[in-house]
Design a protein around this motif. Structure first.
Motif, short mmCIF file in Angstrom:
data_model
loop_
_atom_site.label_atom_id
_atom_site.label_comp_id
_atom_site.label_asym_id
_atom_site.label_seq_id
_atom_site.Cartn_x
_atom_site.Cartn_y
_atom_site.Cartn_z
N ALA A 198 85.68 1.09 2.56
CA ALA A 198 84.73 1.65 1.75
C ALA A 198 85.28 2.36 0.28
CB ALA A 198 83.96 2.91 2.48
N ILE A 246 84.27 -7.00 1.99
CA ILE A 246 83.64 -6.36 3.17
C ILE A 246 83.60 -7.52 3.94
CG2 ILE A 246 81.52 -5.36 4.18
CD1 ILE A 246 81.07 -3.79 1.69
N ILE A 270 79.84 1.86 5.93
CA ILE A 270 80.14 1.18 4.65
C ILE A 270 78.98 1.02 4.03
CG2 ILE A 270 80.95 -0.97 3.71
CD1 ILE A 270 83.12 -1.32 6.01
N ILE A 323 78.16 4.47 2.46
CA ILE A 323 79.06 4.77 1.23
C ILE A 323 78.83 3.91 0.15
CG2 ILE A 323 81.49 4.86 0.60
CD1 ILE A 323 82.01 5.74 3.53
N MET A 324 78.66 2.90 0.42
CA MET A 324 78.31 1.72 -0.67
C MET A 324 77.02 1.95 -1.42
SD MET A 324 80.65 -0.37 -1.21
CE MET A 324 81.96 1.16 -0.97
#
Lengths: 265, 293
Positions: A23, A80, A137, A140-141
């Motif tokens: 992340a 990712i 992830i 956070i993304m």
């Protein structure tokens, strides 16, 4: 329950390290977007100068890097999917076999527990860990995208990309789990890693020329291809079915193999 | 009901035989010794009974339950101390023992601290920092924690100092009030201290099942003599078995009266004498030779 609890505890730090690094990398990459978007015209020019093969391989002929989802899909989504798949397969391919290689299976199998209960508990642990990994992830993304966006983006596309990554990670996790049941004494780590990298490159190769197009069926990366998701705003049903079948087959085989396995230590 | 009953139990590892046509019966409530040299098939037998490995053919039951179909139920009723102890290195002794106990829901477990104290074991230490002997103690405690009906101990005393061995044997005698104990070893003297019956296994086959009392009565010594070089006749006494004479060297097994032997030795022109405890294998070999005669 006790096996599940232990696996979650043992793998917690590892999960955090992988998810946060991935992340964090994503935040760094996405931080370049605003300046890139300002120079969109120049960028398009540079890209159009690239060889056709490169554009095809990374799907750049269809999507724009100056669009935030286009940028996210080509830059961060690839990272990712690749590293997430590596995380997932490393986690699962040692899940059962670590008990054999550490010889703790003798302890576990002298408790009143059936073998399928061990397989189930550890499978649950993998699923939960991969879910948390993807959730972290994705969150956070999402926050990152919100803070760097220069125009609105499609939430549907973002969620589809997140779902695609999750399904891909689960698929590699299932195959890795099967490897962990097959392993004799040592976890099949190299084989697991090779599986991710080889299928990734098969996916790239399949996009280069129509002659190699059939290779896409051998690459789960292509099942959840960013370009497809961006252009069609959906994940193709036949790929979904294919992934479901791979998952199912790998898990069923894992149960069958583990049921009759000899643990001569 | 027998504690353990096997019928032609056979296990091959590929082509290599582990155990062959093992027929064994262990009475409930007994302390049963299982002896044989390393690689004879003791651990293979035990692992088959625990269903860690599947028999190639034949079958067995433990406490009246089938070793394959009712394996989980069996394992709920037994305590097992493996010959090589491999536990989760990241756990403390306490963690491991509670983890172990968590697999036996509904079974009252005893105080971990009590047992740890008795064995002089620090419960807060990490498993990977324990010595060989201390790991052995953890293994013994985890096997006793859930009040098993059958204790299976695979070479349990290796790594324990004599003091701990005594504490351990004492504990086993207490356990025997309510549990059957099966005990594998390659040392006869260890088995003699505790067991009523022993099974002897060699190269995967059961050679004999015998009561310890009977074995004890036939106390063999292994004798090697060297005569003066011109002496051609050999000592002859009742109780000499498997006599072998090569030049001036004379080897035999002796199970007669020691006094007679010493008298005979005093009169013979002997230049060198060696009296040894025979190995387990030799005892049984000669023991069964003498049975045939």
């Amino acid at each position: 329950m006790n096996i599940l609890q232990r696996e979650l505890r043992v793998n917690r730090n590892n999960l955090l390290v992988w998810a946060l690094i991935l992340a964090g990398l994503g935040i760094l990459v996405m931080a370049f977007f605003p300046s890139l978007a300002r120079q969109a015209a120049t960028l398009e020019k540079v890209l159009s100068g690239l060889p056709q093969g490169v554009l095809l391989a990374f799907g750049l002929e269809k999507i724009s890097m100056a669009d935030i989802m286009g940028f996210y899909a080509t830059k961060q989504y690839t990272t990712i999917t690749v590293f997430g798949s590596i995380y997932a397969i490393l986690l699962s391919s040692s899940m059962l076999s670590k008990e054999t290689s550490e010889k703790t299976i003798e302890f576990l199998l002298s408790r009143p527990i059936k073998r399928w209960e061990i397989v189930t508990a550890k499978l649950l642990a993998i699923i939960i860990l991969v879910l948390i990994f993807n959730l972290l992830i994705t969150c956070i993304m999402y926050v990152t995208l919100l803070s760097v966006k220069t125009q609105n983006f499609s939430m549907r596309i973002f969620l589809l990309l997140s779902l695609g990554a999750l399904l891909l990670h689960l698929t590699f996790a299932s195959v890795g789990y099967l490897l962990s049941a097959l392993a004799r004494n040592r976890p099949l780590t190299s084989l697991a890693l090779a599986l991710v990298l080889v299928t990734y490159f098969l996916g790239i190769a399949s996009a280069l020329t129509p002659k190699l197009g059939f290779l896409k069926y051998f690459s789960p990366f292509k099942y959840v291809d960013a370009v497809d998701i961006l252009t069609h705003a959906t994940i193709a049903t036949d790929y979904m079915i294919l992934m479901a079948l791979i998952n199912l087959a790998a898990i069923i085989l894992t149960y069958i193999i583990y049921r009759r396995k000899d643990f001569a230590i | 009901m027998k504690a353990i009953e096997t019928h032609n139990l056979t296990k091959y590892y590929g082509r290599q035989p582990g155990i062959i046509d093992l027929n064994l019966e262990v009475e409930e409530g007994s302390i049963f010794g299982f002896i044989g040299p390393n690689g004879a098939g003791k651990s293979t037998t035990i692992r088959t009974l625990l269903n860690l490995i599947f028999p190639t053919r034949g079958g067995a039951s433990v406490l009246g339950l089938d070793i394959i179909k009712q394996s989980r139920d069996i394992r709920g009723l037994i305590g097992y101390v493996p010959s090589e102890i491999n536990y989760y290195g990241d756990m403390t002794v306490n963690n491991l023992l509670s983890y172990s106990a968590s697999f036996y829901p509904g079974r009252s477990t005893r105080q971990i601290s009590q047992l740890a104290e008795r064995f002089d074991l620090e419960a807060g230490k990490r498993i990977d920092q324990l010595s060989f002997g201390n790991k052995r103690k953890v293994a013994i405690i985890q096997a006793l924690l859930h009040h098993p009906q059958l204790l299976i101990l695979d070479e349990p005393t290796s790594g324990l100092d004599p003091l701990m061995q005594n504490i351990f044997f004492e504990l086993l005698r207490e356990e025997n009030q309510r549990a059957t104990i099966v005990f594998s070893s390659h040392a006869l003297d260890e088995v003699q201290k505790l067991c009523q019956q022993v099974a002897i296994i060699k190269q995967g086959r059961l050679i004999a099942v015998e009561s310890v009392d009977k074995l004890r009565r036939t106390s063999f010594k292994k004798i090697s003599l060297e005569y003066e070089s011109d002496h051609t006749s050999s000592i002859e006494l009742p109780g000499i078995l498997n006599s072998q004479r090569v030049d001036s060297h004379h080897n035999f097994m002796f199970s007669g009266e020691s006094k007679c032997l010493l008298q005979a030795l005093a009169q013979a022109p002997v230049t060198n004498v060696l009296i040894e405890e025979p190995s387990l294998e030799e005892i049984f070999l000669h023991y069964y030779k003498s049975e045939d005669q």
